[in-house]
Design a protein around this motif. Structure first.
Motif, PDB file in Angstrom:
ATOM      1  N   LEU A  42      77.652  48.258  16.529  1.00  0.00           N
ATOM      2  CA  LEU A  42      77.872  46.926  15.971  1.00  0.00           C
ATOM      3  C   LEU A  42      77.864  45.878  17.081  1.00  0.00           C
ATOM      4  CD1 LEU A  42      78.609  44.936  13.699  1.00  0.00           C
ATOM      5  CD2 LEU A  42      81.011  45.579  14.053  1.00  0.00           C
ATOM      6  N   ILE A  43      78.571  46.145  18.168  1.00  0.00           N
ATOM      7  CA  ILE A  43      78.623  45.197  19.283  1.00  0.00           C
ATOM      8  C   ILE A  43      77.230  44.970  19.865  1.00  0.00           C
ATOM      9  CG2 ILE A  43      79.467  44.856  21.650  1.00  0.00           C
ATOM     10  CD1 ILE A  43      82.037  46.394  20.675  1.00  0.00           C
ATOM     11  N   ARG A  44      76.460  46.041  20.052  1.00  0.00           N
ATOM     12  CA  ARG A  44      75.089  45.878  20.575  1.00  0.00           C
ATOM     13  C   ARG A  44      74.259  44.984  19.657  1.00  0.00           C
ATOM     14  NH1 ARG A  44      75.999  51.133  22.294  1.00  0.00           N
ATOM     15  NH2 ARG A  44      75.163  52.045  20.390  1.00  0.00           N
ATOM     16  N   GLU A  45      74.362  45.204  18.348  1.00  0.00           N
ATOM     17  CA  GLU A  45      73.584  44.404  17.394  1.00  0.00           C
ATOM     18  C   GLU A  45      74.068  42.955  17.365  1.00  0.00           C
ATOM     19  OE1 GLU A  45      70.634  43.434  14.734  1.00  0.00           O
ATOM     20  OE2 GLU A  45      70.836  45.200  16.021  1.00  0.00           O
ATOM     21  N   LEU A  46      75.376  42.747  17.407  1.00  0.00           N
ATOM     22  CA  LEU A  46      75.903  41.390  17.431  1.00  0.00           C
ATOM     23  C   LEU A  46      75.460  40.649  18.685  1.00  0.00           C
ATOM     24  CD1 LEU A  46      79.548  41.986  16.136  1.00  0.00           C
ATOM     25  CD2 LEU A  46      77.649  40.902  14.891  1.00  0.00           C
ATOM     26  N   ARG A  47      75.488  41.329  19.828  1.00  0.00           N
ATOM     27  CA  ARG A  47      75.066  40.704  21.084  1.00  0.00           C
ATOM     28  C   ARG A  47      73.568  40.375  21.069  1.00  0.00           C
ATOM     29  NH1 ARG A  47      79.002  38.593  21.637  1.00  0.00           N
ATOM     30  NH2 ARG A  47      80.707  39.150  22.991  1.00  0.00           N
ATOM     31  N   ARG A  48      72.788  41.219  20.434  1.00  0.00           N
ATOM     32  CA  ARG A  48      71.349  40.953  20.335  1.00  0.00           C
ATOM     33  C   ARG A  48      71.117  39.678  19.519  1.00  0.00           C
ATOM     34  NH1 ARG A  48      67.239  41.548  17.124  1.00  0.00           N
ATOM     35  NH2 ARG A  48      68.294  42.573  15.393  1.00  0.00           N
ATOM     36  N   ARG A  49      71.886  39.497  18.465  1.00  0.00           N
ATOM     37  CA  ARG A  49      71.712  38.349  17.567  1.00  0.00           C
ATOM     38  C   ARG A  49      72.385  37.081  18.072  1.00  0.00           C
ATOM     39  NH1 ARG A  49      71.536  40.357  11.438  1.00  0.00           N
ATOM     40  NH2 ARG A  49      70.465  42.327  11.781  1.00  0.00           N
ATOM     41  N   ASP A  50      73.576  37.219  18.688  1.00  0.00           N
ATOM     42  CA  ASP A  50      74.352  36.052  19.129  1.00  0.00           C
ATOM     43  C   ASP A  50      75.161  36.432  20.364  1.00  0.00           C
ATOM     44  OD1 ASP A  50      75.940  33.838  19.516  1.00  0.00           O
ATOM     45  OD2 ASP A  50      76.821  33.844  17.510  1.00  0.00           O
ATOM     46  N   PRO A  51      74.562  36.301  21.556  1.00  0.00           N
ATOM     47  CA  PRO A  51      75.229  36.754  22.784  1.00  0.00           C
ATOM     48  C   PRO A  51      76.576  36.095  23.057  1.00  0.00           C
ATOM     49  CG  PRO A  51      72.914  36.270  23.191  1.00  0.00           C
ATOM     50  CD  PRO A  51      73.211  35.786  21.803  1.00  0.00           C
ATOM     51  N   GLY A  52      76.819  34.916  22.512  1.00  0.00           N
ATOM     52  CA  GLY A  52      78.064  34.214  22.797  1.00  0.00           C
ATOM     53  C   GLY A  52      79.165  34.393  21.775  1.00  0.00           C
ATOM     54  N   LEU A  53      78.919  35.203  20.732  1.00  0.00           N
ATOM     55  CA  LEU A  53      79.928  35.391  19.687  1.00  0.00           C
ATOM     56  C   LEU A  53      81.160  36.079  20.271  1.00  0.00           C
ATOM     57  CD1 LEU A  53      80.609  35.273  16.602  1.00  0.00           C
ATOM     58  CD2 LEU A  53      79.675  37.601  16.466  1.00  0.00           C
ATOM     59  N   PRO A  54      82.348  35.467  20.137  1.00  0.00           N
ATOM     60  CA  PRO A  54      83.566  36.112  20.647  1.00  0.00           C
ATOM     61  C   PRO A  54      83.892  37.383  19.856  1.00  0.00           C
ATOM     62  CG  PRO A  54      83.922  33.754  20.296  1.00  0.00           C
ATOM     63  CD  PRO A  54      82.618  34.114  19.649  1.00  0.00           C
ATOM     64  N   LEU A  55      84.254  38.440  20.584  1.00  0.00           N
ATOM     65  CA  LEU A  55      84.562  39.734  19.977  1.00  0.00           C
ATOM     66  C   LEU A  55      85.893  40.255  20.487  1.00  0.00           C
ATOM     67  CD1 LEU A  55      81.122  41.491  20.543  1.00  0.00           C
ATOM     68  CD2 LEU A  55      81.924  40.460  18.428  1.00  0.00           C
ATOM     69  N   VAL A  56      86.654  40.861  19.568  1.00  0.00           N
ATOM     70  CA  VAL A  56      87.883  41.566  19.933  1.00  0.00           C
ATOM     71  C   VAL A  56      87.698  43.004  19.475  1.00  0.00           C
ATOM     72  CG1 VAL A  56      90.372  41.764  19.587  1.00  0.00           C
ATOM     73  CG2 VAL A  56      89.309  39.489  19.671  1.00  0.00           C
ATOM     74  N   VAL A  57      87.847  43.944  20.394  1.00  0.00           N
ATOM     75  CA  VAL A  57      87.723  45.366  20.088  1.00  0.00           C
ATOM     76  C   VAL A  57      89.119  45.972  20.068  1.00  0.00           C
ATOM     77  CG1 VAL A  57      86.809  47.585  20.879  1.00  0.00           C
ATOM     78  CG2 VAL A  57      85.452  45.507  21.178  1.00  0.00           C
ATOM     79  N   MET A  58      89.426  46.661  18.964  1.00  0.00           N
ATOM     80  CA  MET A  58      90.699  47.381  18.862  1.00  0.00           C
ATOM     81  C   MET A  58      90.362  48.864  18.780  1.00  0.00           C
ATOM     82  SD  MET A  58      92.538  45.312  15.804  1.00  0.00           S
ATOM     83  CE  MET A  58      91.413  46.077  14.663  1.00  0.00           C
ATOM     84  N   THR A  59      90.974  49.649  19.639  1.00  0.00           N
ATOM     85  CA  THR A  59      90.691  51.074  19.585  1.00  0.00           C
ATOM     86  C   THR A  59      91.833  51.888  20.154  1.00  0.00           C
ATOM     87  OG1 THR A  59      89.097  52.794  20.160  1.00  0.00           O
ATOM     88  CG2 THR A  59      89.454  51.071  21.799  1.00  0.00           C
ATOM     89  N   GLY A  60      92.006  53.058  19.618  1.00  0.00           N
ATOM     90  CA  GLY A  60      92.958  53.997  20.179  1.00  0.00           C
ATOM     91  C   GLY A  60      92.268  55.049  21.012  1.00  0.00           C
ATOM     92  N   PHE A  61      90.941  54.945  21.131  1.00  0.00           N
ATOM     93  CA  PHE A  61      90.157  56.015  21.737  1.00  0.00           C
ATOM     94  C   PHE A  61      89.399  55.612  22.981  1.00  0.00           C
ATOM     95  CE2 PHE A  61      90.585  56.898  17.210  1.00  0.00           C
ATOM     96  CZ  PHE A  61      91.167  58.148  17.268  1.00  0.00           C
TER      97      PHE A  61
END
Length: 128
Positions: A66-85
């Protein structure tokens, strides 16, 4: 907030997703939930978001894809990743390198206040 900020949350754990939605909605944000990366992409196509919060481990399309696809479409879109892994190995570099900015990684369990603080910090930085 002059204009309501739209946040998309991609999280496959329903209780966690609903808790984030409830908390952010009460703080004045417009929140859309997605159950995985494919659902997130469909929802973003129909209604673009100002910021995306995503888990990494999800069915169908995981957070990395998802992050790769979002970055391809909109490199400046702010992202927050939540993970336990997230471990500090090569996979961490896959999403935390400079090419992925603006991005913040939060290790689960994450408090709603921590998500809000991170979201507001990213949005403030993005507005500059």
């Amino acid at each position: 907030m002059a204009e309501t900020v739209h946040v998309l949350v991609a999280e496959d754990e329903p209780l966690a997703a609903m808790a984030i939605e409830d908390f952010l909605s009460r703080k004045g944000y417009r929140v859309t939930l997605a159950v995985d990366g494919l659902d997130a992409m469909e929802r973003l196509q129909a209604d673009p978001a100002d910021l995306v919060i995503t888990d990494l481990r999800m069915p169908r399309m995981d957070g990395h894809a998802l992050i790769r696809e979002l970055r391809r479409r909109d490199p400046g879109l702010p992202l927050v990743v939540m993970t336990g892994f997230l471990s500090l190995d090569g996979n961490a570099d896959d999403i935390t390198g400079d090419a992925w900015k603006p991005l913040e990684v939060l290790r689960k369990p994450v408090s709603p206040q921590m998500i809000l603080d991170t979201l507001e910090r990213l949005l403030a930085r993005h507005a500059l």
